[in-house]
Design a protein around this motif. Structure first.
Motif, mmCIF file in Angstrom:
data_model
loop_
_atom_site.group_PDB
_atom_site.id
_atom_site.type_symbol
_atom_site.label_atom_id
_atom_site.label_comp_id
_atom_site.label_asym_id
_atom_site.label_seq_id
_atom_site.Cartn_x
_atom_site.Cartn_y
_atom_site.Cartn_z
ATOM 1 N N ALA A 10 13.792 -4.655 -31.811
ATOM 2 C CA ALA A 10 12.638 -4.965 -31.749
ATOM 3 C C ALA A 10 12.677 -6.134 -30.598
ATOM 4 N N VAL A 11 13.487 -7.106 -30.819
ATOM 5 C CA VAL A 11 13.591 -8.253 -29.888
ATOM 6 C C VAL A 11 14.150 -7.869 -28.161
ATOM 7 N N ALA A 12 15.159 -7.069 -28.337
ATOM 8 C CA ALA A 12 15.436 -6.349 -27.192
ATOM 9 C C ALA A 12 14.718 -5.807 -26.340
ATOM 10 N N GLN A 13 13.755 -5.157 -27.061
ATOM 11 C CA GLN A 13 12.798 -4.428 -26.283
ATOM 12 C C GLN A 13 11.472 -5.133 -25.821
ATOM 13 N N ASP A 14 11.549 -6.448 -26.172
ATOM 14 C CA ASP A 14 10.435 -7.347 -25.794
ATOM 15 C C ASP A 14 10.615 -7.895 -24.562
ATOM 16 N N GLY A 15 10.481 -7.338 -23.256
ATOM 17 C CA GLY A 15 10.611 -8.146 -22.259
ATOM 18 C C GLY A 15 10.924 -6.913 -20.916
ATOM 19 N N PRO A 16 10.599 -7.617 -19.819
ATOM 20 C CA PRO A 16 10.825 -6.585 -18.563
ATOM 21 C C PRO A 16 12.263 -5.994 -18.438
ATOM 22 N N LEU A 17 12.356 -5.060 -17.859
ATOM 23 C CA LEU A 17 13.716 -4.636 -17.695
ATOM 24 C C LEU A 17 14.203 -5.360 -16.344
ATOM 25 N N VAL A 18 15.532 -5.849 -16.552
ATOM 26 C CA VAL A 18 15.801 -6.642 -15.370
ATOM 27 C C VAL A 18 15.737 -5.891 -14.164
ATOM 28 N N ARG A 19 16.042 -4.398 -14.208
ATOM 29 C CA ARG A 19 16.119 -3.700 -12.938
ATOM 30 C C ARG A 19 14.732 -3.574 -12.255
ATOM 31 N N ASP A 20 13.637 -3.759 -13.153
ATOM 32 C CA ASP A 20 12.292 -3.733 -12.352
ATOM 33 C C ASP A 20 12.150 -5.048 -11.832
ATOM 34 N N VAL A 21 12.693 -6.381 -12.347
ATOM 35 C CA VAL A 21 12.460 -7.598 -11.694
ATOM 36 C C VAL A 21 13.202 -8.100 -10.522
ATOM 37 N N PHE A 22 14.700 -7.636 -10.901
ATOM 38 C CA PHE A 22 15.583 -7.865 -9.961
ATOM 39 C C PHE A 22 16.705 -6.887 -9.749
ATOM 40 N N PRO A 23 16.119 -5.811 -8.827
ATOM 41 C CA PRO A 23 16.884 -4.517 -8.655
ATOM 42 C C PRO A 23 18.140 -4.688 -8.139
ATOM 43 N N ASP A 24 18.137 -5.876 -6.979
ATOM 44 C CA ASP A 24 19.534 -5.944 -6.547
ATOM 45 C C ASP A 24 20.533 -6.601 -7.377
ATOM 46 N N LEU A 25 20.071 -7.476 -8.089
ATOM 47 C CA LEU A 25 20.879 -8.083 -8.923
ATOM 48 C C LEU A 25 21.407 -6.846 -10.346
ATOM 49 N N THR A 26 20.669 -6.082 -10.317
ATOM 50 C CA THR A 26 21.240 -4.910 -11.462
ATOM 51 C C THR A 26 21.999 -4.208 -10.691
ATOM 52 N N ALA A 27 21.961 -3.948 -9.496
ATOM 53 C CA ALA A 27 22.677 -2.840 -8.685
ATOM 54 C C ALA A 27 24.109 -3.596 -8.358
ATOM 55 N N GLN A 28 24.074 -4.893 -8.270
ATOM 56 C CA GLN A 28 25.341 -5.688 -8.084
ATOM 57 C C GLN A 28 26.059 -5.775 -9.545
ATOM 58 N N LEU A 29 25.198 -5.819 -10.645
ATOM 59 C CA LEU A 29 26.159 -6.212 -11.821
ATOM 60 C C LEU A 29 26.801 -4.969 -11.922
ATOM 61 N N VAL A 30 26.238 -3.583 -11.947
ATOM 62 C CA VAL A 30 26.887 -2.365 -12.323
ATOM 63 C C VAL A 30 28.007 -2.138 -11.254
ATOM 64 N N ARG A 31 28.014 -2.345 -9.975
ATOM 65 C CA ARG A 31 28.851 -2.293 -8.937
ATOM 66 C C ARG A 31 30.214 -3.203 -9.407
ATOM 67 N N LEU A 32 29.925 -4.704 -9.833
ATOM 68 C CA LEU A 32 31.033 -5.309 -10.089
ATOM 69 C C LEU A 32 31.504 -5.056 -11.735
ATOM 70 N N LEU A 33 30.912 -4.724 -12.429
ATOM 71 C CA LEU A 33 31.350 -4.219 -13.761
ATOM 72 C C LEU A 33 32.052 -2.981 -13.430
ATOM 73 N N GLU A 34 31.678 -1.987 -12.782
ATOM 74 C CA GLU A 34 32.632 -0.876 -12.674
ATOM 75 C C GLU A 34 34.084 -1.230 -12.099
ATOM 76 N N ALA A 35 34.049 -2.071 -11.010
ATOM 77 C CA ALA A 35 34.957 -2.802 -10.262
ATOM 78 C C ALA A 35 36.175 -3.186 -11.097
ATOM 79 N N GLU A 36 35.547 -3.810 -12.165
ATOM 80 C CA GLU A 36 36.399 -4.453 -13.260
ATOM 81 C C GLU A 36 36.967 -3.636 -14.187
ATOM 82 N N GLY A 37 36.317 -2.343 -14.411
ATOM 83 C CA GLY A 37 36.819 -1.288 -15.282
ATOM 84 C C GLY A 37 36.009 -1.408 -16.541
#
Length: 122
Positions: A10-37
């Motif tokens: 319930a707590v985890a679902q109580d807030g806006p999606l980061v991808r909606d607020v910071f789409p560029d940050l989310t894209a960067q996180l996904v890209r960097l995490l993929e690059a790190e395996g």
């Protein structure tokens, strides 16, 4: 499902999606995490929720929580820190039991002026 697990969900679902607020940050996180395996974390990064901003009040910090912090500090068993190289500043993730619980953004260009506003809209 145990009561604690239900409460965490319930707590985890109580807030806006980061991808909606910071789409560029989310894209960067996904890209960097993929690059790190870190493929599982990359998938999780797409569905992070913005729960609370860091309360340090330092101008260089844009960090935020994606889950409620457990009582006590540090996070305890199951915790690890994932350091990513964004090319400028610091981008670190606190991960507990395979879940991203905190995103540390330090000495980086502003992600967006809406962090405080997004957290307070909840």
């Amino acid at each position: 499902m145990e009561q604690d697990a239900v409460e965490q969900l319930a707590v985890a679902q109580d807030g806006p999606l980061v991808r909606d607020v910071f789409p560029d940050l989310t894209a960067q996180l996904v890209r960097l995490l993929e690059a790190e395996g870190e493929h599982r974390l990359a998938v999780c990064a797409y569905d992070l929720r913005l729960l609370a901003e860091c309360d340090c009040r330092n101008a260089f910090c844009q960090s935020f929580r994606t889950h409620r912090h457990p009582p006590g500090t540090p996070y305890g068993p199951g915790h690890r820190m994932v350091a990513l190289d964004p090319g400028n500043g610091f981008l670190n993730l606190d991960v507990v039991d395979g879940r991203i619980v905190y995103v540390e953004l330090v000495d980086r260009p502003p992600a967006a002026p809406g962090l405080t506003a997004a957290v307070r809209r909840r």
